[in-house]
Design a protein around this motif. Structure first.
Motif, PDB file in Angstrom:
ATOM      1  N   LEU A  93      48.030  19.710  13.783  1.00  0.00           N
ATOM      2  CA  LEU A  93      46.905  19.202  12.992  1.00  0.00           C
ATOM      3  C   LEU A  93      45.594  19.303  13.771  1.00  0.00           C
ATOM      4  N   ASP A  94      45.640  18.940  15.039  1.00  0.00           N
ATOM      5  CA  ASP A  94      44.427  19.009  15.871  1.00  0.00           C
ATOM      6  C   ASP A  94      43.921  20.438  15.987  1.00  0.00           C
ATOM      7  N   GLY A  95      44.859  21.363  16.198  1.00  0.00           N
ATOM      8  CA  GLY A  95      44.462  22.766  16.338  1.00  0.00           C
ATOM      9  C   GLY A  95      43.818  23.296  15.073  1.00  0.00           C
ATOM     10  N   LEU A  96      44.411  22.984  13.926  1.00  0.00           N
ATOM     11  CA  LEU A  96      43.863  23.440  12.654  1.00  0.00           C
ATOM     12  C   LEU A  96      42.481  22.839  12.411  1.00  0.00           C
ATOM     13  N   GLN A 138      36.527  12.548  14.107  1.00  0.00           N
ATOM     14  CA  GLN A 138      35.300  13.292  13.830  1.00  0.00           C
ATOM     15  C   GLN A 138      35.590  14.775  13.612  1.00  0.00           C
ATOM     16  N   ILE A 139      36.529  15.304  14.373  1.00  0.00           N
ATOM     17  CA  ILE A 139      36.895  16.717  14.214  1.00  0.00           C
ATOM     18  C   ILE A 139      37.627  16.933  12.899  1.00  0.00           C
ATOM     19  N   TYR A 140      38.523  16.014  12.550  1.00  0.00           N
ATOM     20  CA  TYR A 140      39.225  16.124  11.265  1.00  0.00           C
ATOM     21  C   TYR A 140      38.223  16.164  10.116  1.00  0.00           C
ATOM     22  N   ARG A 141      37.247  15.261  10.160  1.00  0.00           N
ATOM     23  CA  ARG A 141      36.242  15.219   9.087  1.00  0.00           C
ATOM     24  C   ARG A 141      35.377  16.478   9.089  1.00  0.00           C
ATOM     25  N   ALA A 142      35.078  16.969  10.295  1.00  0.00           N
ATOM     26  CA  ALA A 142      34.230  18.157  10.405  1.00  0.00           C
ATOM     27  C   ALA A 142      34.941  19.423   9.941  1.00  0.00           C
ATOM     28  N   SER A 143      36.259  19.362   9.815  1.00  0.00           N
ATOM     29  CA  SER A 143      37.022  20.554   9.424  1.00  0.00           C
ATOM     30  C   SER A 143      36.687  21.013   8.013  1.00  0.00           C
ATOM     31  N   GLY A 144      36.198  20.088   7.182  1.00  0.00           N
ATOM     32  CA  GLY A 144      35.891  20.435   5.801  1.00  0.00           C
ATOM     33  C   GLY A 144      37.090  20.387   4.877  1.00  0.00           C
ATOM     34  N   ASN A 145      38.268  20.116   5.432  1.00  0.00           N
ATOM     35  CA  ASN A 145      39.478  19.991   4.621  1.00  0.00           C
ATOM     36  C   ASN A 145      39.754  18.499   4.420  1.00  0.00           C
TER      37      ASN A 145
END
Length: 222
Positions: A93-96, A138-145
């Motif tokens: 998940l982190d990588g994606l 923050q990265i999860y939210r920034a992913s756009g998914n």
């Protein structure tokens, strides 16, 4: 069982009791295999048994509480294998999320790194865990998914628990926030391949470290 703070009355007592118990389990206040009874918890929280019953059902569904035969319920055991399994999923998940954030050209605030290092220097386990979780959120939210934050949330509850169990007696792995900074730099540079690799490597290393430290803690206690 340790004494837990009472909660104020509001319409949604089940949610409050659930969150209070989840926090206590994840932060090590309620240790693995601690017996849990509706009567004791209702008394400590100064609520009726019904919201406690519902909260325990939710915790059991998510794997934080298990049956203990005639003893009723107890906090689920924690072991190194479980920690590794959770982090295997987190690494993907982190990588994606990091890859997609880099492709989106996101520039995340470097204050995340500054704040994270401050929490490590401060030495408060809860603050360190919150800072780490916030960085990755923050990265999860920034992913756009929009499905990534939801997918990660369940696993992060178990990660909080693993971190809480280990960091009570062990130091944060050296270089964690340097790795965070490198992930942020790769995202900011738009280097999706590097961002994904760094994020996955970081999660896998964190899982291995926590598993080793947890086994060491168990040996020391036996």
């Amino acid at each position: 069982m340790p004494s837990l703070r009472q909660i104020e009355f509001t319409p949604d007592l089940t949610e409050q009791v659930h969150q209070r118990l989840l926090d206590a389990i994840c932060e090590g206040e309620l240790a693995p295999e601690t017996r849990l009874t509706q009567e004791d918890l209702a008394l400590q929280f100064d609520v009726s048994r019904q919201p406690v019953l519902q909260a325990l059902r939710l915790l059991k569904k998510d794997g934080f509480v298990i049956d203990a035969g005639r003893r009723g319920l107890m906090v689920a055991p924690l072991d190194a294998a479980t920690i590794l399994h959770v982090y295997e999923v987190r690494a993907v998940l982190d990588g994606l999320a990091a890859r997609k954030a880099a492709l989106a050209g996101v520039k995340l605030d470097k204050a995340l790194i500054v704040q994270g290092r401050k929490t490590v220097a401060g030495g408060k386990v809860g603050a360190m865990i919150d800072a780490d979780a916030n960085f990755h959120a923050q990265i999860y939210r920034a992913s756009g998914n929009p499905m990534l934050p939801d997918a990660a949330d369940h696993h992060w509850r178990h990660i909080r628990r693993a971190m809480g169990a280990v960091l009570q007696s062990a130091r944060v792995r050296e270089g964690v926030w340097n790795e965070h900074e490198a992930i942020l730099a790769a995202i900011a540079a738009g280097n999706a391949e590097l961002a994904e690799r760094l994020a996955r490597d970081h999660a896998e290393a964190a899982g291995r470290n926590l598993a080793i430290e947890y086994e060491r803690k168990l040996r020391a206690a036996s």
